[in-house]
Motif scaffolding. Structure first.
Motif, PDB file in Angstrom:
ATOM      1  N   ARG A  16       0.842  -1.214   0.000  1.00 37.08           N
ATOM      2  CA  ARG A  16       0.000   0.000   0.000  1.00 37.08           C
ATOM      3  C   ARG A  16       0.867   1.249   0.000  1.00 37.08           C
ATOM      4  O   ARG A  16       0.559   2.233  -0.696  1.00 37.08           O
ATOM      5  CB  ARG A  16      -0.936  -0.002   1.213  1.00 37.08           C
ATOM      6  N   ALA A  17       1.956   1.235   0.768  1.00 37.02           N
ATOM      7  CA  ALA A  17       2.854   2.398   0.789  1.00 37.02           C
ATOM      8  C   ALA A  17       3.483   2.624  -0.576  1.00 37.02           C
ATOM      9  O   ALA A  17       3.678   3.774  -1.001  1.00 37.02           O
ATOM     10  CB  ALA A  17       3.929   2.193   1.854  1.00 37.02           C
ATOM     11  N   VAL A  18       3.802   1.549  -1.284  1.00 39.76           N
ATOM     12  CA  VAL A  18       4.365   1.669  -2.633  1.00 39.76           C
ATOM     13  C   VAL A  18       3.304   2.190  -3.600  1.00 39.76           C
ATOM     14  O   VAL A  18       3.547   3.103  -4.403  1.00 39.76           O
ATOM     15  CB  VAL A  18       4.924   0.312  -3.100  1.00 39.76           C
ATOM     16  N   ASP A  19       2.090   1.644  -3.524  1.00 36.49           N
ATOM     17  CA  ASP A  19       1.005   2.068  -4.421  1.00 36.49           C
ATOM     18  C   ASP A  19       0.662   3.540  -4.211  1.00 36.49           C
ATOM     19  O   ASP A  19       0.294   4.247  -5.167  1.00 36.49           O
ATOM     20  CB  ASP A  19      -0.240   1.216  -4.195  1.00 36.49           C
ATOM     21  N   ASP A  20       0.773   4.022  -2.955  1.00 34.25           N
ATOM     22  CA  ASP A  20       0.452   5.424  -2.658  1.00 34.25           C
ATOM     23  C   ASP A  20       1.609   6.367  -2.984  1.00 34.25           C
ATOM     24  O   ASP A  20       1.491   7.587  -2.799  1.00 34.25           O
ATOM     25  CB  ASP A  20       0.091   5.583  -1.174  1.00 34.25           C
ATOM     26  N   GLY A  21       2.729   5.817  -3.448  1.00 32.31           N
ATOM     27  CA  GLY A  21       3.864   6.642  -3.812  1.00 32.31           C
ATOM     28  C   GLY A  21       4.722   7.089  -2.648  1.00 32.31           C
ATOM     29  O   GLY A  21       5.639   7.907  -2.820  1.00 32.31           O
TER      30      GLY A  21
END
Length: 349
Positions: A16-21
């Motif tokens: 999720r942290a990666v998907d949110d940038g």
């Protein structure tokens, strides 16, 4: 929530942290799995993970900053009560009060297969010398790998030289002879035992060969047969028999187990660690990891058992049912672990 489930929860937080940038990671930089363990000295909560330290370099961020990014994603996860960052970037996780209840329910649902993984793993080939300890260790390594979903083939470089130990110890080898150059076999080569383990019989003999680490020489003495607390195998089997006896006593008293909160954090923690122990024992080809874990489970279980049944004129309550469920979960883990070692788990001792 089991450690395996928590590991997946942490991995979802990373994604999720990666998907949110918030974390810049190439797809290849995402870990396939995350390790969670009970917190060490100076730690906090129920579990800790070093995933932030693991991701710091590929993310180009200090570990502490990575941990701070991941913390709110973990706080929003089901079953997680609080997350504290300690040291250089360790994430310490406290689970909600229902975690122990869910753990016991999961163990009772899975039974002896608690900690097992479904199929779809790799094909593994194991090869060992022809001595009795190597064959017994290879047999258990094969069982552990199969419990992790792998398809396993075993080979012994030389057939049994006589004495009947293969039959006594219940080992099965798929083939004999030297493996081919392209076989890709994993070598199982513990320090051989000095002396004959046959007089100990199947259960004590297997324990004597499996309990020491592979680089240690096993002691084949009669201490493995004595029924006293100094004998680790006796403590493990005694704890299992006591758990089963409590279930029979509860039936006589007219109540049954129901998962609930007991407040016994130490026993719940060691039971929750069982899947991780099985995974590491298979990955490192080290059955002694499992034997030591079973001793830890037994040593956490035995003091707890005195609290399970009603005393005097007490009537069975929800607390008694919850404690009985935890005792049954402990007995289930002990029975499943002994079965993987090829050792009997008697109901009476």
């Amino acid at each position: 929530m089991t450690p395996v489930e928590l590991s997946r929860t942490v991995l979802r937080a990373v994604r999720r942290a990666v998907d949110d940038g918030e974390l810049r990671l190439a797809p290849a930089g995402l870990p396939e799995r995350v390790v969670v363990t009970p917190p060490g000295a100076g730690g906090w909560g129920d579990y800790a993970t070093n995933v932030a330290l693991q991701l710091a370099r590929p993310a180009g961020q200090p570990p502490l900053r990575v941990a701070e990014i991941l913390r709110p994603h973990l706080l929003g996860s089901d079953g997680v009560d609080d997350v504290v960052v300690t040291g250089p970037g360790f994430l310490n996780i406290r689970l909600r009060d229902t975690a122990a209840t869910d753990l016991v329910a999961e163990i009772l649902r899975r039974g002896p297969r608690y900690g097992f993984r479904d199929g779809g793993g790799d094909v593994r080939r194991l090869t060992c010398p022809g001595d009795v300890r190597a064959v017994v260790v290879m047999d258990v390594v094969g069982r552990l790998m199969r419990a992790q979903g792998n398809d396993v083939r075993t080979r012994c470089r030389a057939p049994e030289g006589g004495g009947g130990w293969a039959e006594v110890f219940g080992v099965r080898v798929d083939s004999y002879g030297e493996p081919g150059d392209a076989d890709g076999s994993l070598d199982v080569r513990p320090v051989p035992a000095l002396g004959d383990p046959l007089p100990l019989g199947r259960d004590a003999g297997r324990w004597a060969l499996l309990h020491p680490a592979g680089h240690d020489r096993p002691q084949l003495d009669a201490g493995h047969l004595v029924q006293r607390e100094s004998n680790p195998l006796f403590r493990v089997r005694y704890a299992h028999a006591r758990c089963r006896g409590l279930r029979r006593n509860a039936v006589d008293l007219g109540f049954s187990a129901r998962a609930g909160e007991t407040g016994d954090v130490a026993l719940a923690a060691v039971l929750a660690d069982h899947p991780r122990v099985l995974e590491r024992a298979a990955a490192t080809r080290a059955p002694d990891r499992l034997t030591r874990h079973l001793v830890a489970v037994a040593d956490a279980t035995l003091p707890f058992l005195a609290t399970v049944l009603p005393r005097g004129g007490e009537k069975p309550s929800a607390a008694h049912r919850a404690r009985l469920a935890l005792a049954e979960a402990a007995g289930t883990v002990l029975a499943g672990g002994l079965s993987l070692l090829g050792i009997d788990a008697p109901e009476h001792l």
